[in-house]
Design an enzyme around this catalytic site. Structure first.
Site, PDB file in Angstrom:
ATOM      1  N   GLU A   1      -2.582  -6.673   8.255  1.00 24.96           N
ATOM      2  CA  GLU A   1      -2.571  -5.334   8.852  1.00 24.96           C
ATOM      3  C   GLU A   1      -3.775  -5.046   9.740  1.00 24.96           C
ATOM      4  OE1 GLU A   1      -5.805  -4.963   6.442  1.00 24.96           O
ATOM      5  OE2 GLU A   1      -3.940  -5.957   5.916  1.00 24.96           O
TER       6      GLU A   1
ATOM      7  N   ASP B   1       0.372  -7.516   4.885  1.00 20.95           N
ATOM      8  CA  ASP B   1      -1.028  -7.722   4.506  1.00 20.95           C
ATOM      9  C   ASP B   1      -1.836  -8.322   5.652  1.00 20.95           C
ATOM     10  OD1 ASP B   1      -3.194  -7.529   2.807  1.00 20.95           O
ATOM     11  OD2 ASP B   1      -2.863  -9.493   1.901  1.00 20.95           O
TER      12      ASP B   1
ATOM     13  N   ARG C   1      -5.298  -6.769  11.958  1.00 18.76           N
ATOM     14  CA  ARG C   1      -5.107  -7.146  13.364  1.00 18.76           C
ATOM     15  C   ARG C   1      -4.225  -6.145  14.107  1.00 18.76           C
ATOM     16  NH1 ARG C   1      -2.720 -12.735  11.365  1.00 18.76           N
ATOM     17  NH2 ARG C   1      -4.236 -12.130   9.764  1.00 18.76           N
TER      18      ARG C   1
ATOM     19  N   LYS D   1      -1.102  -7.235  -2.810  1.00 14.63           N
ATOM     20  CA  LYS D   1      -2.098  -8.165  -3.318  1.00 14.63           C
ATOM     21  C   LYS D   1      -2.054  -8.220  -4.846  1.00 14.63           C
ATOM     22  CE  LYS D   1      -5.407  -7.123   0.407  1.00 14.63           C
ATOM     23  NZ  LYS D   1      -5.556  -8.450   1.015  1.00 14.63           N
TER      24      LYS D   1
END
Length: 478
Positions: free
Chosen positions: A331, A329, A333, A259
């Site tokens: 992640e 990113d 789920r 990010k």
């Protein structure tokens, strides 16, 4: 806060809550002329009048045209009054309530008191100079025909305590809150209430074949924890069990899909789903709600190291379904996939609700104040929606179609964890549906409302505690 009903507090500020139809002479005849001169009763909105002389102190609140008010307006009113009285250093208060149109007293007063309680939260744990807090001593005077049981007030107090527990957990930076300390906090908060807390370590998680969860955790030096919370006040074996599954990313760097710095700064709040489960179960137990609930949290960090999983990896899952990792990113789920499959196959729950700060796409679609819902059962959604209306928290059902599910297909694995820029909140929810094994299920994407940058109404900056109230009322009325 000390709350009393139809008692009296000597030398207290007399707060009067009225509407446009009230005859102010019942309070003090000489006030009527003063109020007429300032057009006090010609407002459609809240209007406050503060009157003080040597012998008395009167704080008058006119609700205006009550048919225009929502319950959240009453919560906001309580919040505003409390903030105002704190600035005037009043802590002893007699609230004189007269029946107003469109609101029953046992609905109006708890909402007003919730606003008072909400006003006292601030996250000052890391400040050397703490924020000013005032412990109100409140007596509520009701007319003879008004009904209010003290149980309503204690219920509100316990719910707000659950909200504040959630806020505190979410606001705590990851240097202090990581999987092990989150598990410790869950024990400290919930075990004294009779909730059984079981914490599984990395070896035990491996033994359960939670491969997707473990893949996300590999880049961190902090060991993952799988946390199981069991609240079972109903001993009938045939009683319904609800599973609440909370996303537990105590920090999310994005992994190798890293990010930007501004996006990373608040990622200690990526465990808001798990904090919501803890806060909700606290409120349920404190209020002795007769409904069995199991809470499940797959807690880990998503970090970068030589051990971290990578974009392009193919990983397995507890179910055995293989997953193409197009985006590290995406992640949450992956951790939820194993936790949901556990809920569906290792517990007796027929109804599963998961809470997750899952997608920025949901914030783009619905804004900061609304929770997006993906579900396989309209009855579950309707119950959540009814609970949200009662709670003053906002939800919206997202559509799903066969063509949307098809977006999750992978050419090299059973399913992919990322589908590109379009419909991301929906496809993320449908990814999770793959692991609930046909159980009644709803996914609540709280990426917007769980943590906000601009306060509104009675909701503070940072962690909001949303949707603890909705989840509490959903379980209570189930």
């Amino acid at each position: 806060m000390q709350l009393k009903i139809n008692s009296n507090i000597d030398n207290a500020l007399e707060v009067y809550i009225i509407d446009n139809n009230f005859d102010v002479e019942k309070i003090k005849p000489s006030l009527k002329k003063v109020l007429e001169e300032i057009n006090y009763f010609e407002s459609d909105n809240f209007k406050i009048f503060y009157y003080i002389n040597e012998s008395e102190k009167i704080y008058l609140v006119n609700l205006g045209d009550t048919k225009k008010l929502l319950l959240n307006d009453i919560r906001h009113l309580g919040f505003k009054i409390a903030k105002d009285l704190k600035s005037k250093n009043y802590s002893n208060i007699n609230i004189n309530y007269f029946e107003v149109e469109y609101f029953e007293s046992n609905i109006f007063i708890p909402a007003l008191i919730e606003g008072f309680l909400q006003s006292n939260y601030s996250f000052d744990t890391y400040k050397t100079k703490k924020d000013t807090k005032l412990d109100f001593n409140i007596n509520i005077k009701l007319p003879n025909n008004a009904e209010l049981n003290e149980r309503f007030l204690s219920e509100v107090e316990n719910i707000v305590d659950g909200i504040n527990i959630t806020r505190e957990l979410v606001n705590t930076p990851s240097i202090d809150l990581y999987p092990e300390t989150l598990a410790q906090k869950a024990k400290e908060i919930l075990e004294p209430l009779g909730i059984k807390v079981t914490v599984y370590n990395k070896k035990e998680i491996e033994d359960m074949n939670m491969h997707a969860f473990l893949a996300v955790s590999k880049g961190s030096a902090k060991e993952p924890k799988f946390i199981k919370l069991e609240y079972t006040p109903v001993k009938d074996k045939n009683s319904e069990l609800i599973a609440l599954v909370g996303k537990g990313l105590t920090y999310d760097s994005g992994g190798y899909a890293i990010k930007k710095p501004e996006g990373m700064a608040t990622m200690m709040g990526d465990m808001a789903g798990s904090a919501t489960v803890i806060g909700t179960m606290y409120a349920l137990a404190k209020n002795n709600i007769q409904q069995n609930v199991v809470g499940l949290i797959a807690a880990c960090e998503n970090m970068i190291s030589g051990n971290a999983y990578k974009n392009g990896d193919i990983i397995s899952s507890m179910k055995g379904t293989t997953i193409e990792v197009k985006n590290t990113d995406a992640e949450g789920r992956l951790t939820l996939a194993d936790a949901l499959y556990y809920a569906a196959t290792k517990t007796e729950a027929n109804t599963i609700v998961d809470l997750a700060t899952l997608t920025g796409a949901c914030v783009v679609a619905l804004g900061e104040i609304t929770t997006g819902i993906v579900t396989n059962n309209d009855n579950v959604y309707n119950k959540i929606q009814e609970a949200s209306e009662k709670s003053g928290e906002y939800v919206w059902k997202l559509p799903s179609f066969k063509e949307t599910r098809d977006m999750l297909k992978s050419k090299i694995a059973d399913i992919t964890n990322s589908t590109g820029p379009y419909g991301g909140a929906i496809t993320a929810g449908l990814f999770l549906e793959e692991f609930v094994e046909g159980k009644n299920w709803a996914h609540m994407d709280i990426a917007g409302p769980a943590y906000i940058t601009k306060p509104y109404s009675y909701i503070p900056y940072g962690a909001t505690g949303i949707p603890v109230k909705t989840l509490y009322n959903f379980v209570k009325d189930f």
